[in-house]
Design a protein around this motif. Sequence first.
Motif, PDB file in Angstrom:
ATOM      1  N   VAL A  74       0.752  -1.084  -0.042  1.00 37.85           N
ATOM      2  CA  VAL A  74       0.082   0.087   0.001  1.00 37.85           C
ATOM      3  C   VAL A  74       0.896   1.209   0.050  1.00 37.85           C
ATOM      4  N   ARG A  75       1.878   1.157   0.795  1.00 38.36           N
ATOM      5  CA  ARG A  75       2.787   2.521   1.035  1.00 38.36           C
ATOM      6  C   ARG A  75       3.417   2.610  -0.518  1.00 38.36           C
ATOM      7  N   ALA A  76       3.674   1.525  -1.154  1.00 38.56           N
ATOM      8  CA  ALA A  76       4.265   1.729  -2.590  1.00 38.56           C
ATOM      9  C   ALA A  76       3.313   2.011  -3.391  1.00 38.56           C
ATOM     10  N   LEU A  87      -5.663   0.435  -2.060  1.00 34.97           N
ATOM     11  CA  LEU A  87      -5.894  -0.731  -1.209  1.00 34.97           C
ATOM     12  C   LEU A  87      -6.252  -2.042  -2.080  1.00 34.97           C
ATOM     13  N   ARG A  88      -6.976  -1.804  -2.880  1.00 33.70           N
ATOM     14  CA  ARG A  88      -7.439  -2.792  -3.841  1.00 33.70           C
ATOM     15  C   ARG A  88      -6.353  -3.334  -4.805  1.00 33.70           C
ATOM     16  N   LEU A 143      -2.987   6.052   4.954  1.00 37.41           N
ATOM     17  CA  LEU A 143      -3.909   6.341   4.044  1.00 37.41           C
ATOM     18  C   LEU A 143      -4.005   7.978   4.321  1.00 37.41           C
ATOM     19  N   ALA A 144      -4.237   8.447   5.625  1.00 37.41           N
ATOM     20  CA  ALA A 144      -4.277   9.652   5.957  1.00 37.41           C
ATOM     21  C   ALA A 144      -2.710  10.499   5.530  1.00 37.41           C
ATOM     22  N   PRO A 155     -12.776  11.135   9.302  1.00 37.28           N
ATOM     23  CA  PRO A 155     -12.852   9.624   9.625  1.00 37.28           C
ATOM     24  C   PRO A 155     -12.726   9.016   8.148  1.00 37.28           C
ATOM     25  N   ARG A 156     -12.483   9.596   7.329  1.00 36.02           N
ATOM     26  CA  ARG A 156     -12.336   8.929   6.007  1.00 36.02           C
ATOM     27  C   ARG A 156     -11.380   7.802   5.908  1.00 36.02           C
ATOM     28  N   PRO A 157     -10.222   7.920   6.263  1.00 34.19           N
ATOM     29  CA  PRO A 157      -9.179   6.850   6.378  1.00 34.19           C
ATOM     30  C   PRO A 157      -9.617   5.371   7.114  1.00 34.19           C
ATOM     31  N   ARG A 158     -10.274   5.656   8.218  1.00 31.72           N
ATOM     32  CA  ARG A 158     -10.550   4.573   8.931  1.00 31.72           C
ATOM     33  C   ARG A 158     -11.812   4.005   8.304  1.00 31.72           C
TER      34      ARG A 158
END
Length: 208
Positions: A74-76, A87-88, A143-144, A155-158
């Motif tokens: 995800v970080r990459a 994420l997908r 993500l944040a 709240p969106r990242p969580r």
Amino acid sequence: METLRERKKRRTRESLLRAALELFTTQGYEHTTVDEIAEAVDVSQRTFFRYFAGKEEVAFAVQNITEAAFVAAVRARPPHEAPMKALRQAFLEGWDAIRETVESLVPVELYLRMYRTIESTPALLAAHLRRSAATEETLARLLAEREGVDVDTDPRPRLAVAVFAGVIRVTERQCSLREDFGPEALRTLSAAYLDQVGSALTGNWRAA
């Protein structure tokens, strides 16, 4: 380059890991002792504790590695990707690499059997949920950071991670209920379910 001593230590750790998972999945986690795991590899209990703090740690050793690989994937991801797409794609495009990592440690079939054991063992399921919550928090903060928002006020990242994790949880449970479900079937099902997230959350489910 790996030294002879390092290679021997790695092989001992992997042997203990495989023996533990075999015992957990055949005779049950609660009915397996550290002594039995060590005896299966012909080492002492003391040697076991050089590599693992206890039964729970060895039970989740492979999952720890796969979760760390997923977080790294995800970080990459490219910074322009939307969070859910990152994420997908990290999950689907990193699937082969994660599978190879698992296969370097234990047979995939054993890994899947262990997941079914986790699902059916209350102590392991509780630990799995606790660990999953920690991983989800790591992903939410990642993500944040990617999106330049404050995870504690936005709240969106969580929420995004919770939705994604929920989909993976559903597909893993489907896998745990069917012994004919292999890794590729799990990947295909996960992709199909992820594709339905938008319509499932905002669409009308009733037939016209």
